[in-house]
Design an enzyme around this catalytic site. Structure first.
Site, PDB file in Angstrom:
ATOM      1  CG  HIS A   2      -0.193   0.015   2.452  1.00 45.49           C
ATOM      2  ND1 HIS A   2      -0.333  -1.051   3.462  1.00 45.49           N
ATOM      3  CD2 HIS A   2      -0.023   1.088   3.215  1.00 45.49           C
ATOM      4  CE1 HIS A   2       0.297  -0.543   4.407  1.00 45.49           C
ATOM      5  NE2 HIS A   2       0.484   0.547   4.391  1.00 45.49           N
ATOM      6  CB  SER A  60       2.895   1.766   6.120  1.00 50.55           C
ATOM      7  OG  SER A  60       1.674   1.907   6.919  1.00 50.55           O
TER       8      SER A  60
END
Length: 365
Positions: free
Chosen positions: A194, A321
């Site tokens: 992502h 992330s």
């Protein structure tokens, strides 16, 4: 079309093709035929999602089929695998502990079953790239469980810290986000899927491959010991880019220079469930709830493992992330997961399985 430029993926219900020069993959020589067939046989015996492209190279298939935003590219633990790390040109490293990095001020914590409250911290400055695909809470976000046990890394100019990069991401709609990546080779960083490809944002023009990513290796606030490099070449897999399946949320950033040869890179390991569950893992990255561009670290034992995920009670926050989840073994660092998600009592990363390792090997070629 010249048949030598077509490679056929022999898997599933029908062939798929990728373009690439004959006898090479991403410009690198392919293994010998004997080695290729031996590896393929091993993978197929164990049920792995692997195939050979025109008898040239082993690749991951199924949801792990590699994809790229560039035109040239094309269960899970089959066998345990260890790929070595590199400390870079001067081999100057931070002190290594036993299983846990030797970080001054870091206080190891024990796993606890009674920490049921997840404290969500506000993201200052830019927002974690995960919110582009998943939105703000209550969807999964990186969390701090109970007291914040993270420790700041200030000597970011030495290995392994300099092999971790702060990412400034520009999406297709020119919105800007933050994330983390880590070197796995001279010109390749591993990160979350992502980070490089946004899914289901609901914002017109935002979904799909991001436009560019600025890579700042070993960043410490306003200090950039290795400068800034900008990439617009990315990799992921169809399980993420096509389906948005969190089990396949991993990707890569390709640089046009070999900075990894200077800063070093992490190795990676494919481990069986028992060995992985018994492991202590380390995580460092660039959380958005701390001063901008500062690196923070914590370590703990693995809480549990799934076929494609690793779970751990390690404090993280938005901005991490794509951070490395690694083991420290005899002074060497081996990534075993890519940090991607949070939860009420544990956070989690995408596990390095055999197909993931195959894609890393091809992406770093």
């Amino acid at each position: 079309m010249d048949p030598s430029t077509i490679v056929t993926l022999r898997h599933g219900t029908g062939p798929q093709t990728q373009r690439g020069p004959a006898n090479t993959y991403h410009g690198a020589p392919v293994p010998t035929l004997t080695k290729r067939l031996t590896l393929l046989g091993t993978l197929q015996r164990n049920g792995g999602d692997m195939s050979i492209l025109d008898d040239e190279i082993v690749v991951a298939t199924g949801p792990h089929t590699p994809v790229s935003n560039q035109s040239e590219v094309a269960d899970e633990v089959d066998e345990e695998l260890t790929v070595p790390s590199s400390a870079g040109v001067d081999a100057y490293q931070a002190a290594a502990g036993t299983g846990i990095e030797d970080v001054p001020g870091h206080r190891p914590v024990a796993l606890s079953d009674d920490l049921e409250i997840a404290f969500s911290l506000p993201i200052s400055h830019l927002t974690d790239i995960g919110e582009a695909s998943f939105g703000p809470p209550p969807p999964p976000e990186e969390t701090v469980h109970g007291p914040d046990d993270r420790t700041q890394i200030t000597n970011t100019g030495v290995y392994p810290w300099r092999a971790i990069a702060s990412l400034l991401i520009t999406a297709a709609d020119n919105s800007m986000w933050i994330g983390t990546g880590w070197f796995v080779g001279p010109h390749t960083l591993l990160t979350a899927g992502h980070v490089v490809h946004i899914k289901n944002s609901g914002v017109p023009g935002r979904d799909g491959w991001v436009k560019s990513i600025q890579v700042m290796a070993g960043r410490n606030g306003t200090s950039l010991p290795y400068g800034t490099l900008t990439s617009s070449s990315f990799r992921s897999v169809t399980g993420w880019t096509g389906s948005g399946d969190q089990n396949f949320d991993y990707g890569a950033i390709i640089l046009n220079t070999d900075l990894g040869s200077t800063v070093g890179w992490f190795g990676y390991q494919v481990l069986n469930d028992a060995d992985l569950t018994a492991s202590t893992v380390n995580i460092a990255g660039y959380p958005g709830d701390k001063p901008a561009g500062t690196m923070w670290f914590q370590a703990n034992k693995v809480a549990s493992v799934g076929p494609r995920k690793v779970f751990y009670d390690i404090d993280t926050a938005g901005g991490q992330s794509g951070a490395p989840v690694w083991r420290l073994v005899n002074g060497s660092r081996y990534g075993v997961a890519v940090h991607a998600y949070g939860g009420q009592t544990t956070n989690s990363g995408t596990r390095v399985t055999s197909p993931v390792a195959t894609n890393i090997a091809n992406w770093k070629a």
